[in-house]
Write an enzyme that holds these catalytic residues in place. Structure first.
Site, PDB file in Angstrom:
ATOM      1  N   LYS A 190      43.088  31.850  39.030  1.00 41.50           N
ATOM      2  CA  LYS A 190      42.060  32.688  39.660  1.00 41.50           C
ATOM      3  C   LYS A 190      41.950  32.342  41.147  1.00 41.50           C
ATOM      4  CE  LYS A 190      38.877  35.688  40.146  1.00 41.50           C
ATOM      5  NZ  LYS A 190      37.465  35.701  39.982  1.00 41.50           N
ATOM      6  N   ASN A 194      42.302  34.822  44.394  1.00 40.71           N
ATOM      7  CA  ASN A 194      41.328  34.906  45.486  1.00 40.71           C
ATOM      8  C   ASN A 194      41.946  34.501  46.824  1.00 40.71           C
ATOM      9  OD1 ASN A 194      38.868  33.849  43.139  1.00 40.71           O
ATOM     10  ND2 ASN A 194      39.038  35.869  43.998  1.00 40.71           N
TER      11      ASN A 194
HETATM   12  O1  PAF Z   1      36.394  37.941  44.471  1.00 34.20           O
HETATM   13  C1  PAF Z   1      36.771  39.071  44.102  1.00 34.20           C
HETATM   14  O2  PAF Z   1      36.498  40.102  44.703  1.00 34.20           O
HETATM   15  C2  PAF Z   1      37.488  39.173  42.764  1.00 34.20           C
HETATM   16  O3  PAF Z   1      37.634  37.868  42.275  1.00 34.20           O
HETATM   17  C3  PAF Z   1      38.836  39.893  42.779  1.00 34.20           C
HETATM   18  C4  PAF Z   1      39.535  39.652  41.460  1.00 34.20           C
HETATM   19  C5  PAF Z   1      39.683  39.441  43.943  1.00 34.20           C
HETATM   20  C6  PAF Z   1      38.662  41.385  42.806  1.00 34.20           C
HETATM   21  O4  PAF Z   1      38.108  41.885  43.960  1.00 34.20           O
END
Ligand code: PAF
Length: 316
Positions: A190, A194
């Protein structure tokens, strides 16, 4: 389940709305009284590609107004985790658990310091959500939620049961949740998403999907991701490079119309999570003796945007 969502941002509102609609006992905790009143009056409206719905919401600024909570779900900015933990340390009953569904690194560790690691779960989501105004959220990308606790024998049976119950509850609400053994790798994955998307969209002022339309943009995204994957490997987390780049592109595609959380912060002139995302990669790279020039530049540029906010900033 009795659930308290902390933080009425895009993901907080999305979760609170889906779980309330599914019949769960949900409270939405927010420190700003004015926003709480608006939420009580308006409820939450979810505007999605597949469906649009509205639900009343039990919003409050006072923990004492919430009768009991099986699990607190933290959806506040990563930069606020330490403050929230310190504020709630003595107020959260010992039998309650906490889940961090925040962006960035270090949230679980900060919460564990205050509440003990057995009570703290970590999670990540690929749902794309944009806060349009207080209590109105666009569900811009239908994703999943991954949940995990302390691995191995450190995790009590009670904690495991709560986690399984939470996943089942989220699934009944239509949120696509899974309990995984290795949440650490998911948190890194994740982070990599990001790292690739958030700063670039914030700097360029574009929705996620636009990053795929320009080869130079894709190139910067790929190089930022490659640096993060190298740092992950230095921390003992094995992520494969071509696959991670493909995955970040896939998230850009599936959340193409989404305004990333960092761009939403910049548009509202709020402090971003740059220090917990690209800035975290830079710090970890330095501690491992690695270079991370692309993430350094992205971090500096977003800090530059923050420095240029008007003094009256910090809009809701
Ligand atoms: O932070 C965000 O906006 C979300 O984690 C993601 C998955 C990048 C979608 O915009």
């Amino acid at each position: 389940m009795n659930i308290t969502v902390i933080g009425p941002g895009a993901i907080g509102c999305l979760l609170a709305a889906y779980l309330t609609r599914a019949g769960e006992e949900v409270s939405l905790l927010d420190y700003r009284l004015k926003r709480v009143t608006l939420l009580q009056d308006r409820g939450i409206a979810v505007d999605g590609e597949r469906e649009t719905f509205h639900t009343p919401i039990k919003a409050t600024a006072y923990l004492t107004e919430i009768r009991s909570t099986d699990i607190f779900i933290l959806c506040v900015k990563a930069s606020d985790t330490a403050v929230v933990a310190a504020t709630l340390k003595d107020a959260i009953p010992p039998e309650s658990h906490l889940l961090t569904l925040q962006n960035g690194m270090g949230n679980r560790e900060k919460l564990s310091e205050s509440f003990g690691s057995d009570r703290v779960f970590a999670g990540a989501t690929s749902h794309g959500a944009t806060l349009l105004e207080v209590g109105r959220v666009r569900h811009a990308g239908y994703g999943e939620i991954w949940l995990g606790g302390t691995s191995g024998s450190n995790s009590s049976q009670a904690s495991q049961a709560i986690l399984q119950n939470l996943a089942a509850t989220m699934n009944r609400a239509g949120l696509q949740a899974h309990v995984v053994d290795d949440i650490e790798s998911i948190l890194w994955s994740k982070l990599v998403v990001n790292v690739g998307i958030n700063a670039l969209t914030a700097i360029l002022g574009v929705p996620n999907g636009e990053l795929l339309k320009t080869p130079t943009c894709q190139n910067i995204m790929d190089r930022a991701v490659a640096e993060a994957v190298q740092v992950a490997s230095g921390c003992g987390i094995k992520l494969q490079l071509p696959e991670e780049i493909e995955r970040v592109r896939a998230v850009c595609n599936s959340t193409a119309v989404n305004i990333s959380s960092m761009l939403q912060d910049v548009q509202r002139q709020k402090k971003t999570e740059i220090d917990q995302i690209n800035g975290a990669v830079v710090r970890m790279a330095a501690s491992l003796g690695m270079a991370s020039p692309v993430n350094e530049v992205l971090t500096a540029l977003v800090r530059g945007l923050e420095a240029g906010y008007n003094v009256e900033g910090d809009k809701p």
